[in-house]
Design a protein around this motif. Structure first.
Motif, PDB file in Angstrom:
ATOM      1  N   UNK A  24      76.898  57.407  47.960  1.00 11.97           N
ATOM      2  CA  UNK A  24      76.600  58.674  48.259  1.00 11.97           C
ATOM      3  C   UNK A  24      75.318  58.772  48.480  1.00 11.97           C
ATOM      4  N   UNK A  25      74.584  58.410  47.248  1.00 15.60           N
ATOM      5  CA  UNK A  25      73.090  58.516  47.602  1.00 15.60           C
ATOM      6  C   UNK A  25      72.394  57.562  48.466  1.00 15.60           C
ATOM      7  N   UNK A  62      75.020  61.536  36.075  1.00 13.06           N
ATOM      8  CA  UNK A  62      74.386  59.940  36.226  1.00 13.06           C
ATOM      9  C   UNK A  62      74.548  59.624  37.918  1.00 13.06           C
ATOM     10  N   UNK A  63      73.135  59.507  38.290  1.00 14.30           N
ATOM     11  CA  UNK A  63      73.160  59.224  39.677  1.00 14.30           C
ATOM     12  C   UNK A  63      73.928  57.746  40.076  1.00 14.30           C
ATOM     13  N   UNK A 109      67.008  65.339  51.320  1.00 11.29           N
ATOM     14  CA  UNK A 109      66.012  64.577  50.788  1.00 11.29           C
ATOM     15  C   UNK A 109      66.378  63.735  49.538  1.00 11.29           C
ATOM     16  N   UNK A 110      66.058  62.663  49.386  1.00 11.48           N
ATOM     17  CA  UNK A 110      66.605  61.673  48.006  1.00 11.48           C
ATOM     18  C   UNK A 110      65.979  62.245  46.949  1.00 11.48           C
ATOM     19  N   UNK A 111      64.642  62.472  46.990  1.00 14.89           N
ATOM     20  CA  UNK A 111      64.191  62.722  45.700  1.00 14.89           C
ATOM     21  C   UNK A 111      64.650  64.238  45.217  1.00 14.89           C
ATOM     22  N   UNK A 140      68.453  56.401  53.011  1.00 14.65           N
ATOM     23  CA  UNK A 140      68.324  55.831  54.481  1.00 14.65           C
ATOM     24  C   UNK A 140      67.806  56.757  55.332  1.00 14.65           C
ATOM     25  N   UNK A 141      67.507  58.088  55.102  1.00 13.12           N
ATOM     26  CA  UNK A 141      67.252  59.110  55.816  1.00 13.12           C
ATOM     27  C   UNK A 141      68.351  60.023  56.543  1.00 13.12           C
TER      28      UNK A 141
END
Length: 447
Positions: free
Chosen positions: A401-402, A394-395, A380-382, A407-408
């Motif tokens: 990668x994220x 640092x995202x 999950x992204x969050x 995108x699911x």
């Protein structure tokens, strides 16, 4: 006018197999290979021919064999021989050489003796002369078995609908973080040698659902031990739509059982030569016991009256002691150690909802050594973003990668198995470098 010749496609004819030779009594056979050893007897010699996959004893009677060229040990030859029946031989036949053509003859003496059962030299000397010492029968059997492991892995994973992929080894960011990463100048920019295919195999779960790769990875660790290499071969797989990280453990247990059966069927001569003890408990039951990390630490500490100095990881000695306890308790050569502390696992490791201090991850120990690391990943992204920030990362440096999280992605996980470590433990070798064709460690970049 240009003259073009046509080359007809046809399979190459290699040396006849022992089975083919046994079926060719009183016929001529054509062989090629290297002269592994010449043992002079009274009136004749035994010539041991080293072919691609075996040592074949031939009888050389000078008055009955035409020799073209200088014949000596390690000469490459093409030979003709008569296959004759010999009941006293374990094969039931023997080869009497009738013609030898020397294709090339060595110009220097071998710096080490390779035709004995063992090479009487230190490991450093064996590795210094690796292109030559690999010609020893037992040395090369190690890597035939390693070949069999890779064939077995591929056969199993393909049957389980995994797609083989090939990921970059030059990367912008290291998957595992930290300082154990090789930096290089990539056309004026900083780049790194991949520590693992982690990011890419996760990306490809979104494409194929199940993927695997057998490829080199690089670790800039300044370890000088019998268990570490700076370049090794990693057997990785990643799978989507899992219900739990235990799905990955079950898949690995099934894979290893399948691989060991494959070796037993296809590599019996090499197993016999090296006197390999296959892990019978796994072959019989298909099961591998598991234990939680903190329980394992407490068990070892209590059983051996040994206080632990490292609370969030295993010391090498603890791995050996735990494996000894598991062997005594269950008969298994393997054990899964699960729920490693969050502090010691990478940022993509999924945390246990009931106890965020531990992760849904595992190591597999085999005869006292960690050979696999794996677990469930954050999908999950969050959740991934929050954990990266919590760890001070640092995202924006991990944007590509994220993307897969944005995108699911399905619940997924996977593992990486060190091929050389697994080979070393299977064959009970003292040093992992013995299971690496041309090892790379902090001292060695040649040959």
């Amino acid at each position: 006018m240009i003259h073009l010749e046509k080359i007809q496609a046809s399979p190459m004819i290699n040396n006849p197999s022992p089975e083919q030779l046994a079926a060719s009594l009183n016929k001529q056979a054509v062989l090629h290979g290297s002269v592994h050893r010449i043992r002079k007897m009274s009136g004749f010699s035994f010539l041991i021919l080293r072919t691609a996959d075996s040592l074949i004893q031939c009888i050389l009677e000078p008055e009955k064999c035409r020799i073209e060229g200088l014949l000596k040990e390690e000469a490459c030859i093409r030979a003709e021989a008569t296959v004759t029946e010999e009941p006293r031989s374990r094969t039931g036949w023997e080869l009497h050489l009738t013609e030898i053509k020397v294709l090339s003859s060595p110009e220097a003496e071998m710096p080490v003796v390779i035709h004995g059962k063992e090479i009487d030299a230190s490991l450093e000397t064996i590795l210094d002369y690796r292109p030559l010492t690999l010609r020893n029968e037992k040395q090369r059997a190690v890597f035939k078995i390693q070949e069999g492991l890779c064939r077995g892995f591929r056969n199993f994973l393909e049957k389980e609908q995994f797609t083989e992929i090939h990921t970059p080894k030059i990367v912008y960011q290291g998957a595992e973080g930290g300082a154990n990463i090789f930096q290089l100048d990539y056309f004026g920019k900083d780049a790194y040698l991949a520590q693992s295919p982690q990011f890419y195999k996760q990306m490809m779960v979104g494409v194929y659902e199940r993927v695997f790769e057998i490829a080199p990875v690089f670790r800039a660790e300044k370890h000088d031990t019998a268990r570490h290499l700076n370049e090794y071969t990693s057997v990785d797989f990643e799978m989507g739509y899992i219900d739990s990280f235990t799905d990955i453990c079950r898949m690995e247990a099934a894979m290893l059982g399948s691989v060991l059966r494959f070796l037993r069927e296809k590599y019996a001569p090499e197993l016999a030569l090296l006197k390999v003890r296959l892990p019978e408990q796994l072959l019989e039951t298909g099961e591998i016991p598991s234990i939680r990390f903190h329980e394992a630490k407490q068990w070892v500490a209590k059983a051996y009256s040994r206080p632990a100095s490292e609370k969030d990881d295993f010391e090498p000695e603890e791995e050996k002691l735990l494996s000894r306890l598991i062997k005594k308790e269950t008969g298994s050569d393997f054990v899964f150690v699960t729920h490693y502390p969050t502090a010691k696992r990478p940022f993509y490791a999924c945390e246990d909802e009931g106890n965020p201090a531990v992760t849904l991850s595992f190591d597999l120990l085999f005869r006292g050594l960690e050979v696999t690391t794996g677990g469930q990943r954050i999908h999950e992204y969050s959740v991934q973003l929050e954990k990266m920030k919590r760890m001070g990362m640092e995202p924006s440096l991990f944007e590509s990668y994220l993307w897969i999280h944005r995108a699911g992605m399905p619940p997924h996980g996977g593992l990486g198995l060190g091929l050389e470590r697994f080979t070393a433990r299977l064959l009970e070798l003292d040093n992992v470098r013995q299971a690496s064709l041309f090892p790379r460690d902090i001292h060695r970049v040649t040959p």
